[in-house]
Design a protein around this motif. Sequence first.
Motif, PDB file in Angstrom:
ATOM      1  N   GLY A 233     -21.792  53.240 -35.145  1.00  0.00           N
ATOM      2  CA  GLY A 233     -23.144  53.135 -35.475  1.00  0.00           C
ATOM      3  C   GLY A 233     -22.417  53.979 -37.041  1.00  0.00           C
ATOM      4  O   GLY A 233     -21.694  54.402 -36.844  1.00  0.00           O
ATOM      5  N   VAL A 234     -23.598  54.059 -37.811  1.00  0.00           N
ATOM      6  CA  VAL A 234     -23.023  54.719 -39.232  1.00  0.00           C
ATOM      7  C   VAL A 234     -23.875  56.653 -39.019  1.00  0.00           C
ATOM      8  O   VAL A 234     -24.713  56.975 -38.478  1.00  0.00           O
ATOM      9  CB  VAL A 234     -23.148  54.656 -40.166  1.00  0.00           C
ATOM     10  N   PRO A 235     -23.658  57.705 -39.686  1.00  0.00           N
ATOM     11  CA  PRO A 235     -23.866  59.177 -39.804  1.00  0.00           C
ATOM     12  C   PRO A 235     -25.325  58.980 -39.985  1.00  0.00           C
ATOM     13  O   PRO A 235     -26.449  59.791 -39.248  1.00  0.00           O
ATOM     14  CB  PRO A 235     -23.266  59.667 -40.936  1.00  0.00           C
ATOM     15  N   ASP A 236     -25.973  58.372 -41.106  1.00  0.00           N
ATOM     16  CA  ASP A 236     -26.965  57.955 -41.103  1.00  0.00           C
ATOM     17  C   ASP A 236     -28.049  57.683 -39.966  1.00  0.00           C
ATOM     18  O   ASP A 236     -29.257  57.639 -40.016  1.00  0.00           O
ATOM     19  CB  ASP A 236     -27.410  56.641 -42.608  1.00  0.00           C
ATOM     20  N   ASP A 237     -27.537  57.722 -39.083  1.00  0.00           N
ATOM     21  CA  ASP A 237     -27.984  56.743 -37.859  1.00  0.00           C
ATOM     22  C   ASP A 237     -28.749  58.051 -36.923  1.00  0.00           C
ATOM     23  O   ASP A 237     -29.724  57.967 -36.260  1.00  0.00           O
ATOM     24  CB  ASP A 237     -27.408  56.113 -36.917  1.00  0.00           C
ATOM     25  N   LEU A 238     -27.235  59.102 -37.486  1.00  0.00           N
ATOM     26  CA  LEU A 238     -28.365  60.129 -36.210  1.00  0.00           C
ATOM     27  C   LEU A 238     -29.446  61.051 -36.676  1.00  0.00           C
ATOM     28  O   LEU A 238     -29.390  62.302 -36.628  1.00  0.00           O
ATOM     29  CB  LEU A 238     -26.477  60.841 -35.723  1.00  0.00           C
ATOM     30  N   ILE A 239     -29.331  60.737 -37.813  1.00  0.00           N
ATOM     31  CA  ILE A 239     -30.397  61.610 -38.752  1.00  0.00           C
ATOM     32  C   ILE A 239     -31.781  61.883 -37.878  1.00  0.00           C
ATOM     33  O   ILE A 239     -32.520  63.323 -37.840  1.00  0.00           O
ATOM     34  CB  ILE A 239     -30.811  61.593 -40.592  1.00  0.00           C
ATOM     35  N   GLY A 240     -32.453  61.288 -37.482  1.00  0.00           N
ATOM     36  CA  GLY A 240     -33.787  60.837 -36.635  1.00  0.00           C
ATOM     37  C   GLY A 240     -33.796  61.549 -35.255  1.00  0.00           C
ATOM     38  O   GLY A 240     -34.733  62.720 -35.596  1.00  0.00           O
ATOM     39  N   LEU A 241     -32.555  62.032 -34.808  1.00  0.00           N
ATOM     40  CA  LEU A 241     -32.413  62.829 -33.758  1.00  0.00           C
ATOM     41  C   LEU A 241     -31.823  63.481 -33.930  1.00  0.00           C
ATOM     42  O   LEU A 241     -32.616  64.843 -33.029  1.00  0.00           O
ATOM     43  CB  LEU A 241     -31.471  61.788 -32.980  1.00  0.00           C
ATOM     44  N   CYS A 242     -30.958  64.586 -35.542  1.00  0.00           N
ATOM     45  CA  CYS A 242     -30.411  65.867 -35.269  1.00  0.00           C
ATOM     46  C   CYS A 242     -32.133  66.728 -36.112  1.00  0.00           C
ATOM     47  O   CYS A 242     -33.005  67.089 -35.895  1.00  0.00           O
ATOM     48  CB  CYS A 242     -29.985  65.499 -36.448  1.00  0.00           C
ATOM     49  N   VAL A 243     -33.244  65.326 -36.482  1.00  0.00           N
ATOM     50  CA  VAL A 243     -34.524  65.849 -37.412  1.00  0.00           C
ATOM     51  C   VAL A 243     -35.357  66.599 -36.151  1.00  0.00           C
ATOM     52  O   VAL A 243     -36.283  67.414 -35.997  1.00  0.00           O
ATOM     53  CB  VAL A 243     -35.072  65.616 -38.563  1.00  0.00           C
ATOM     54  N   TYR A 244     -35.501  65.282 -35.241  1.00  0.00           N
ATOM     55  CA  TYR A 244     -36.178  65.874 -34.078  1.00  0.00           C
ATOM     56  C   TYR A 244     -35.945  66.829 -33.457  1.00  0.00           C
ATOM     57  O   TYR A 244     -36.957  67.825 -33.214  1.00  0.00           O
ATOM     58  CB  TYR A 244     -36.079  64.180 -33.596  1.00  0.00           C
ATOM     59  N   LEU A 245     -34.727  67.141 -32.984  1.00  0.00           N
ATOM     60  CA  LEU A 245     -34.171  68.736 -32.185  1.00  0.00           C
ATOM     61  C   LEU A 245     -34.314  69.102 -32.809  1.00  0.00           C
ATOM     62  O   LEU A 245     -34.692  70.952 -32.338  1.00  0.00           O
ATOM     63  CB  LEU A 245     -32.644  68.284 -31.653  1.00  0.00           C
ATOM     64  N   ALA A 246     -34.231  69.484 -33.923  1.00  0.00           N
ATOM     65  CA  ALA A 246     -34.144  70.320 -35.399  1.00  0.00           C
ATOM     66  C   ALA A 246     -35.625  71.528 -35.534  1.00  0.00           C
ATOM     67  O   ALA A 246     -35.844  71.887 -36.039  1.00  0.00           O
ATOM     68  CB  ALA A 246     -33.369  70.687 -36.746  1.00  0.00           C
ATOM     69  N   SER A 247     -36.376  70.408 -35.305  1.00  0.00           N
ATOM     70  CA  SER A 247     -37.947  70.680 -36.244  1.00  0.00           C
ATOM     71  C   SER A 247     -38.968  70.918 -34.371  1.00  0.00           C
ATOM     72  O   SER A 247     -38.304  71.081 -33.289  1.00  0.00           O
ATOM     73  CB  SER A 247     -38.399  69.608 -36.775  1.00  0.00           C
ATOM     74  N   GLY A 248     -39.723  71.004 -34.916  1.00  0.00           N
ATOM     75  CA  GLY A 248     -41.016  71.417 -33.658  1.00  0.00           C
ATOM     76  C   GLY A 248     -41.464  70.300 -33.094  1.00  0.00           C
ATOM     77  O   GLY A 248     -41.982  70.284 -31.602  1.00  0.00           O
ATOM     78  N   ALA A 249     -40.926  69.231 -33.451  1.00  0.00           N
ATOM     79  CA  ALA A 249     -41.732  68.193 -32.347  1.00  0.00           C
ATOM     80  C   ALA A 249     -40.878  68.079 -31.388  1.00  0.00           C
ATOM     81  O   ALA A 249     -41.264  67.270 -30.789  1.00  0.00           O
ATOM     82  CB  ALA A 249     -41.114  66.820 -33.273  1.00  0.00           C
ATOM     83  N   SER A 250     -39.417  68.816 -30.914  1.00  0.00           N
ATOM     84  CA  SER A 250     -39.034  68.967 -30.044  1.00  0.00           C
ATOM     85  C   SER A 250     -39.004  70.564 -29.234  1.00  0.00           C
ATOM     86  O   SER A 250     -38.067  71.043 -28.964  1.00  0.00           O
ATOM     87  CB  SER A 250     -37.608  68.514 -30.021  1.00  0.00           C
ATOM     88  N   HIS A 251     -40.195  70.747 -29.764  1.00  0.00           N
ATOM     89  CA  HIS A 251     -40.600  72.193 -29.303  1.00  0.00           C
ATOM     90  C   HIS A 251     -40.693  72.357 -27.579  1.00  0.00           C
ATOM     91  O   HIS A 251     -40.244  73.982 -27.285  1.00  0.00           O
ATOM     92  CB  HIS A 251     -41.493  72.747 -29.547  1.00  0.00           C
ATOM     93  N   TYR A 252     -40.804  71.638 -26.469  1.00  0.00           N
ATOM     94  CA  TYR A 252     -40.838  72.005 -25.468  1.00  0.00           C
ATOM     95  C   TYR A 252     -39.126  71.354 -24.809  1.00  0.00           C
ATOM     96  O   TYR A 252     -39.186  70.194 -23.718  1.00  0.00           O
ATOM     97  CB  TYR A 252     -41.809  70.991 -24.557  1.00  0.00           C
ATOM     98  N   VAL A 253     -37.903  70.854 -25.137  1.00  0.00           N
ATOM     99  CA  VAL A 253     -37.462  70.286 -25.009  1.00  0.00           C
ATOM    100  C   VAL A 253     -36.343  71.219 -25.382  1.00  0.00           C
ATOM    101  O   VAL A 253     -35.501  71.940 -26.511  1.00  0.00           O
ATOM    102  CB  VAL A 253     -37.207  68.764 -25.887  1.00  0.00           C
ATOM    103  N   THR A 254     -35.359  71.431 -24.144  1.00  0.00           N
ATOM    104  CA  THR A 254     -34.074  72.362 -24.344  1.00  0.00           C
ATOM    105  C   THR A 254     -32.593  71.895 -23.149  1.00  0.00           C
ATOM    106  O   THR A 254     -33.427  71.871 -21.833  1.00  0.00           O
ATOM    107  CB  THR A 254     -34.601  74.401 -24.549  1.00  0.00           C
TER     108      THR A 254
END
Length: 269
Positions: A233-254
Amino acid sequence: MHADIFRMDGKIAVITGAGNGIGRSFALGLSDFGATVICADRNLDGAEETVGLVRQKRGKADSFLVDVADAASVQAMWEKIAADFGRVDALVNNAGISTASNRTHEMSVEDWDRLMAVNMRGVFLNTKYALALMLQSGGGSIVNIASIAGLRGYYPSGPGLVSNYAASKAGVIGFTRQVAAEYARDKIRVNAIAPGWHGGTALGAERRARISAEEAAKFEQGLIQRIPMGHRGVPDDLIGLCVYLASGASHYVTGQVIAHDGGWDGMVV
């Protein structure tokens, strides 16, 4: 409506180790979704370069000098964040190091302690101060960067994973799950990403400096053969997962640990 669940407009996101590699990708990615990003690094020049890249894209960013292993440095940074911004909505505990690839019986106590100070103490210190601020502002999201090294061992009869690094990342995973349980009712979510063998980072610089080109090529070939997707992988591959976990999209995930490794952890060895 559904596209907006990833938006972070008006949110403040702190990324440690944002001066290069994966941390820089996180800063640029979170900024693209509207967050004001605080780029924290002991390499201030690198952090300021990341800030410049964010601003080139018309994003909002600021740089902070911090040594995540130093309690006074971390406290000073968070006091300034509280004074300047009054809140934090997301923390990405990305800063980390690796040491030379010695087997455990050859490892120095100094290398063990130096790595643990950054990879474990640094995560604890930044989480401690972020939690205090998030409790005041009604919640938030913490994303810890663990590693597949914390999930299983790997030793290809040569330079590879090191036990201090593996232990630190397993510690990050345990820390993530415990803090998630403690603060779930405070609307603070805590999750971890466990990257695989991503290239384009400075993490393995000490190891690479000590091995020959032949050893490096052999190691690379062994990795590629073991990754089901057939490439790093490359660093940019991780952006989507980071945004998902940091944002309200993952509001029921912990309390979750998500491997991001091209299938490495799911492969039978």
